[in-house]
Write an enzyme that holds these catalytic residues in place. Structure first.
Site, PDB file in Angstrom:
ATOM      1  CG  ASP A 107     -18.159 -47.777 105.707  1.00  0.00           C
ATOM      2  OD1 ASP A 107     -17.967 -48.661 104.844  1.00  0.00           O
ATOM      3  OD2 ASP A 107     -19.194 -47.733 106.401  1.00  0.00           O
ATOM      4  CB  SER A 108     -20.539 -47.116 101.884  1.00  0.00           C
ATOM      5  OG  SER A 108     -20.813 -48.135 102.836  1.00  0.00           O
ATOM      6  CE1 TYR A 165     -20.465 -45.197  98.656  1.00  0.00           C
ATOM      7  CE2 TYR A 165     -18.280 -46.159  98.737  1.00  0.00           C
ATOM      8  CZ  TYR A 165     -19.090 -45.048  98.767  1.00  0.00           C
ATOM      9  OH  TYR A 165     -18.531 -43.800  98.906  1.00  0.00           O
ATOM     10  CB  CYS A 225     -16.377 -49.591 102.506  1.00  0.00           C
ATOM     11  SG  CYS A 225     -17.758 -50.146 101.540  1.00  0.00           S
ATOM     12  CG  ASN A 226     -15.365 -56.095 103.730  1.00  0.00           C
ATOM     13  OD1 ASN A 226     -14.654 -57.054 103.519  1.00  0.00           O
ATOM     14  ND2 ASN A 226     -15.484 -55.550 104.928  1.00  0.00           N
ATOM     15  CD  GLU A 237     -27.193 -48.873 108.326  1.00  0.00           C
ATOM     16  OE1 GLU A 237     -28.171 -48.150 108.073  1.00  0.00           O
ATOM     17  OE2 GLU A 237     -26.067 -48.720 107.794  1.00  0.00           O
ATOM     18  CB  CYS A 282     -20.165 -56.820 105.289  1.00  0.00           C
ATOM     19  SG  CYS A 282     -21.282 -55.406 105.312  1.00  0.00           S
ATOM     20  CG  HIS A 304     -23.374 -52.753 108.404  1.00  0.00           C
ATOM     21  ND1 HIS A 304     -22.518 -52.037 107.597  1.00  0.00           N
ATOM     22  CD2 HIS A 304     -24.422 -51.932 108.670  1.00  0.00           C
ATOM     23  CE1 HIS A 304     -23.040 -50.841 107.364  1.00  0.00           C
ATOM     24  NE2 HIS A 304     -24.190 -50.753 108.005  1.00  0.00           N
TER      25      HIS A 304
HETATM   26  N1  DGL Z   1     -19.750 -50.773 104.072  1.00  0.00           N
HETATM   27  C1  DGL Z   1     -20.330 -51.793 103.208  1.00  0.00           C
HETATM   28  C2  DGL Z   1     -19.373 -53.002 103.176  1.00  0.00           C
HETATM   29  O1  DGL Z   1     -18.584 -53.214 104.068  1.00  0.00           O
HETATM   30  C3  DGL Z   1     -21.724 -52.189 103.651  1.00  0.00           C
HETATM   31  C4  DGL Z   1     -22.774 -51.127 103.439  1.00  0.00           C
HETATM   32  C5  DGL Z   1     -22.941 -50.755 101.974  1.00  0.00           C
HETATM   33  O2  DGL Z   1     -23.501 -51.543 101.176  1.00  0.00           O
HETATM   34  O3  DGL Z   1     -22.516 -49.678 101.608  1.00  0.00           O
HETATM   35  O4  DGL Z   1     -19.408 -53.754 102.250  1.00  0.00           O
END
Ligand code: DGL
Length: 268
Positions: A12-13, A44, A75-76, A153, A187, A189
């Protein structure tokens, strides 16, 4: 027959992908998991497709070097922008977030789907494409909800601020299509905000809205992909790697639902 004990890789990011690990550990408790959070380069979701693809390929290479037998792109944003490149670069199966999320949405919906995610996810059009491939007659409305990642977060997942932000975004989404019956949390989160998003969506729509998230959908996809070849070992290991020292001690338990332990710092 001995089952394959090579680990499953998840990247993931940042730390948000631990929501996928949480769902994965519930679905496949015997599997060793290697998690990589690219915390040095998060987010990301505000970056261009090219940059997201470059970062994602580096994350995948890290997991492949650790001999994973399946790679999950938690990560989406990475899934929406880099999946074809990741699949091409990988000798092992790669599961992204978008197709499982779209499948869950189509299964739950009567034809009007709303998708929320980061700016880069929404701009990619990946959810529209995945849903159109499964249910061409479905209407899909998408909205970038950039404030939801920092909110999750910060741990502000309930209360007046979370309610107000959700109200503002979902009002805009339902203005695009008042008939939305299913909302996709596109996403990493957003599962933390599922309570407030479900409640506010129902209030804005004036009726119950089905809410699906890509984290649990990915865990189901991984279970299917492994088939009989999943480990039933009584104890499984989770190793977490990050590219920058973070507040994993605070954020980890929030996203994972348990203590992820001290992460190992790596440079990609
Ligand atoms: N992990 C990212 C997503 O699922 C969210 C956080 C980011 O912007 O990196 O899209």
């Amino acid at each position: 027959m001995m089952s394959d004990r090579r680990p499953i890789g998840v990247f993931d990011s940042g730390v948000g992908g631990l929501t996928v690990v949480r769902a994965l550990r519930r679905a496949l408790p015997g599997e060793d998991i290697i998690y990589l959070g690219d915390t040095a380069r998060v987010p990301y979701g505000t970056k261009s497709p090219r940059t997201v693809e470059r970062y994602s390929l580096a994350c995948l290479r890290f997991l492949l070097d650790r001999n994973v037998r399946l790679a999950l792109v938690a990560c989406n944003t990475a899934s929406a922008n880099a999946l074809p490149a990741l699949e091409e670069a990988s000798p092992v199966p790669v599961i992204g977030a978008v197709v499982p999320g779209a499948e869950s949405a189509v299964a739950a919906s009567r034809g009007h789907i709303g998708v929320i995610g980061t700016l880069a996810t929404v701009r990619s059009g990946a959810y529209e494409a995945a849903i159109a491939a499964l249910a061409p007659d479905s209407k899909v409305s998408t909205l970038a909800c950039s404030l939801l990642v920092p909110l999750a977060e910060e741990g502000w997942t309930e209360g007046e601020v979370a309610e107000a932000v959700a109200q503002r975004y979902l009002t805009e989404l339902f203005e695009a299509d008042p008939d939305i019956d299913t909302l996709v949390l596109g996403c990493t989160h957003y599962p933390l905000l599922a309570g407030v998003l479900t409640r506010v969506a129902a209030r804005v729509a004036g009726r119950e809205i089905a809410v699906v998230d890509s984290a649990s959908a990915m865990a189901r996809a991984a279970t299917l992909a492994l088939g009989d070849d999943h480990s039933t070992a009584p104890s499984a290991q989770l190793r977490c790697f990050v590219t920058d020292a973070t507040r994993l001690d605070v954020l980890g338990p929030r996203f994972l639902g348990e203590d992820p332990g001290a992460p190992e710092l790596v440079d990609l």
